[in-house]
Design a protein around this motif. Sequence first.
Motif, PDB file in Angstrom:
ATOM      1  N   UNK A  72       0.825  -1.211   0.000  1.00 27.40           N
ATOM      2  CA  UNK A  72       0.000   0.000   0.000  1.00 27.40           C
ATOM      3  C   UNK A  72       0.858   1.259   0.000  1.00 27.40           C
ATOM      4  N   UNK A  73       1.937   1.255   0.774  1.00 26.79           N
ATOM      5  CA  UNK A  73       2.801   2.442   0.801  1.00 26.79           C
ATOM      6  C   UNK A  73       3.525   2.624  -0.529  1.00 26.79           C
ATOM      7  N   UNK A  74       3.866   1.533  -1.198  1.00 21.82           N
ATOM      8  CA  UNK A  74       4.507   1.648  -2.512  1.00 21.82           C
ATOM      9  C   UNK A  74       3.524   2.181  -3.549  1.00 21.82           C
ATOM     10  N   UNK A  75       2.265   1.772  -3.461  1.00 22.14           N
ATOM     11  CA  UNK A  75       1.246   2.287  -4.385  1.00 22.14           C
ATOM     12  C   UNK A  75       1.053   3.781  -4.161  1.00 22.14           C
ATOM     13  N   UNK A  76       1.046   4.201  -2.904  1.00 19.02           N
ATOM     14  CA  UNK A  76       0.901   5.634  -2.600  1.00 19.02           C
ATOM     15  C   UNK A  76       2.084   6.419  -3.167  1.00 19.02           C
ATOM     16  N   UNK A  77       3.266   5.829  -3.133  1.00 16.30           N
ATOM     17  CA  UNK A  77       4.458   6.494  -3.679  1.00 16.30           C
ATOM     18  C   UNK A  77       4.501   6.448  -5.198  1.00 16.30           C
ATOM     19  N   UNK A  78       3.563   5.733  -5.833  1.00 13.62           N
ATOM     20  CA  UNK A  78       3.473   5.722  -7.289  1.00 13.62           C
ATOM     21  C   UNK A  78       4.161   4.558  -7.970  1.00 13.62           C
ATOM     22  N   UNK A  79       4.440   3.496  -7.238  1.00 11.85           N
ATOM     23  CA  UNK A  79       5.108   2.336  -7.837  1.00 11.85           C
ATOM     24  C   UNK A  79       4.106   1.486  -8.613  1.00 11.85           C
ATOM     25  N   UNK A  80       4.574   0.922  -9.722  1.00 11.99           N
ATOM     26  CA  UNK A  80       3.721   0.028 -10.507  1.00 11.99           C
ATOM     27  C   UNK A  80       3.734  -1.363  -9.875  1.00 11.99           C
ATOM     28  N   UNK A  81       2.878  -2.238 -10.396  1.00 10.60           N
ATOM     29  CA  UNK A  81       2.806  -3.592  -9.855  1.00 10.60           C
ATOM     30  C   UNK A  81       4.112  -4.349 -10.068  1.00 10.60           C
ATOM     31  N   UNK A  82       4.720  -4.173 -11.234  1.00 14.98           N
ATOM     32  CA  UNK A  82       6.006  -4.836 -11.484  1.00 14.98           C
ATOM     33  C   UNK A  82       7.100  -4.312 -10.566  1.00 14.98           C
ATOM     34  N   UNK A  83       7.114  -3.018 -10.336  1.00 12.64           N
ATOM     35  CA  UNK A  83       8.114  -2.436  -9.442  1.00 12.64           C
ATOM     36  C   UNK A  83       7.910  -2.926  -8.016  1.00 12.64           C
ATOM     37  N   UNK A  84       6.673  -3.050  -7.590  1.00 13.15           N
ATOM     38  CA  UNK A  84       6.386  -3.585  -6.249  1.00 13.15           C
ATOM     39  C   UNK A  84       6.858  -5.023  -6.149  1.00 13.15           C
ATOM     40  N   UNK A  85       6.610  -5.787  -7.198  1.00 12.50           N
ATOM     41  CA  UNK A  85       7.013  -7.196  -7.170  1.00 12.50           C
ATOM     42  C   UNK A  85       8.532  -7.340  -7.116  1.00 12.50           C
ATOM     43  N   UNK A  86       9.240  -6.628  -8.012  1.00  9.13           N
ATOM     44  CA  UNK A  86      10.684  -6.814  -8.100  1.00  9.13           C
ATOM     45  C   UNK A  86      11.462  -6.080  -7.019  1.00  9.13           C
ATOM     46  N   UNK A  87      10.942  -4.988  -6.490  1.00  6.13           N
ATOM     47  CA  UNK A  87      11.684  -4.213  -5.489  1.00  6.13           C
ATOM     48  C   UNK A  87      11.287  -4.531  -4.047  1.00  6.13           C
ATOM     49  N   UNK A  88      10.077  -5.028  -3.839  1.00  6.09           N
ATOM     50  CA  UNK A  88       9.623  -5.266  -2.467  1.00  6.09           C
ATOM     51  C   UNK A  88       9.350  -6.748  -2.216  1.00  6.09           C
ATOM     52  N   UNK A  89       8.443  -7.325  -2.988  1.00 10.87           N
ATOM     53  CA  UNK A  89       8.008  -8.701  -2.713  1.00 10.87           C
ATOM     54  C   UNK A  89       9.107  -9.727  -2.955  1.00 10.87           C
ATOM     55  N   UNK A  90       9.814  -9.614  -4.065  1.00  8.93           N
ATOM     56  CA  UNK A  90      10.835 -10.604  -4.392  1.00  8.93           C
ATOM     57  C   UNK A  90      12.012 -10.602  -3.413  1.00  8.93           C
ATOM     58  N   UNK A  91      12.557  -9.437  -3.025  1.00  9.58           N
ATOM     59  CA  UNK A  91      13.633  -9.482  -2.021  1.00  9.58           C
ATOM     60  C   UNK A  91      13.178 -10.031  -0.665  1.00  9.58           C
ATOM     61  N   UNK A  92      11.923  -9.755  -0.285  1.00  7.60           N
ATOM     62  CA  UNK A  92      11.431 -10.280   0.984  1.00  7.60           C
ATOM     63  C   UNK A  92      11.160 -11.778   0.937  1.00  7.60           C
ATOM     64  N   UNK A  93      10.976 -12.302  -0.262  1.00  4.81           N
ATOM     65  CA  UNK A  93      10.676 -13.724  -0.391  1.00  4.81           C
ATOM     66  C   UNK A  93      11.904 -14.565  -0.695  1.00  4.81           C
ATOM     67  N   UNK A  94      13.084 -14.037  -0.512  1.00  4.24           N
ATOM     68  CA  UNK A  94      14.323 -14.795  -0.758  1.00  4.24           C
ATOM     69  C   UNK A  94      14.397 -16.074   0.079  1.00  4.24           C
TER      70      UNK A  94
END
Length: 196
Positions: A72-94
């Motif tokens: 939600x905070x990434x969406x508020x900052x204007x991140x796209x779904x791909x950017x959220x996936x590659x910058x937030x979700x993927x590193x956390x799911x290592x």
Amino acid sequence: MAKSKLPINKPITFFILFTMLFSGGLIPSYLLIKGLGLMNSIWALILPGLIGPVNVFIIRNYFRSLPVELEESAVIDGASHLKIFFRISLPLSAPILATVALWVGVAHWQAWYDVFLYITDTKKWVLQSVIRRILIENRPQDLLGAATQVFGETNAVDPRQMEAAVVMISILPMLFIYPFLQRYFVTGLVHGAVKG
């Protein structure tokens, strides 16, 4: 329109897709590999077990356990779904990706039976099949003959020692890989323990 090599328009398509998701057993798997033209190819060993339904469900549940507030905070900052996936979700799911990669890697490393089904050329056999052939099909006299050529005398090596050495060779790659992935397991345990 280019003609596809895969049987897309044939009635067997549903059967092939169903067999890829949920294994129907030995005969459907063999028919699938043969139907796709993967016989005597390294892809016949890699593709069938690459993505298992259980692993997909485990990874999905891990992604669902990640905090929604980060997205939600990434969406508020204007991140796209791909950017959220590659910058937030993927590193956390290592941790879960490393765990599943280790499971799949160990399963492929230990697989010897698929080689006997799909590979007819003995030059393309994997290490596990060669080790099985050494341990089961070779006689102790052959092992003693090899030891005599190397060490010069028959009593220098016991056949059980030769078998243990061959088995140790098959274990070493996994022993070398695990310490590099161990930190992800510890991170995953800490992530699972901290809630709230």
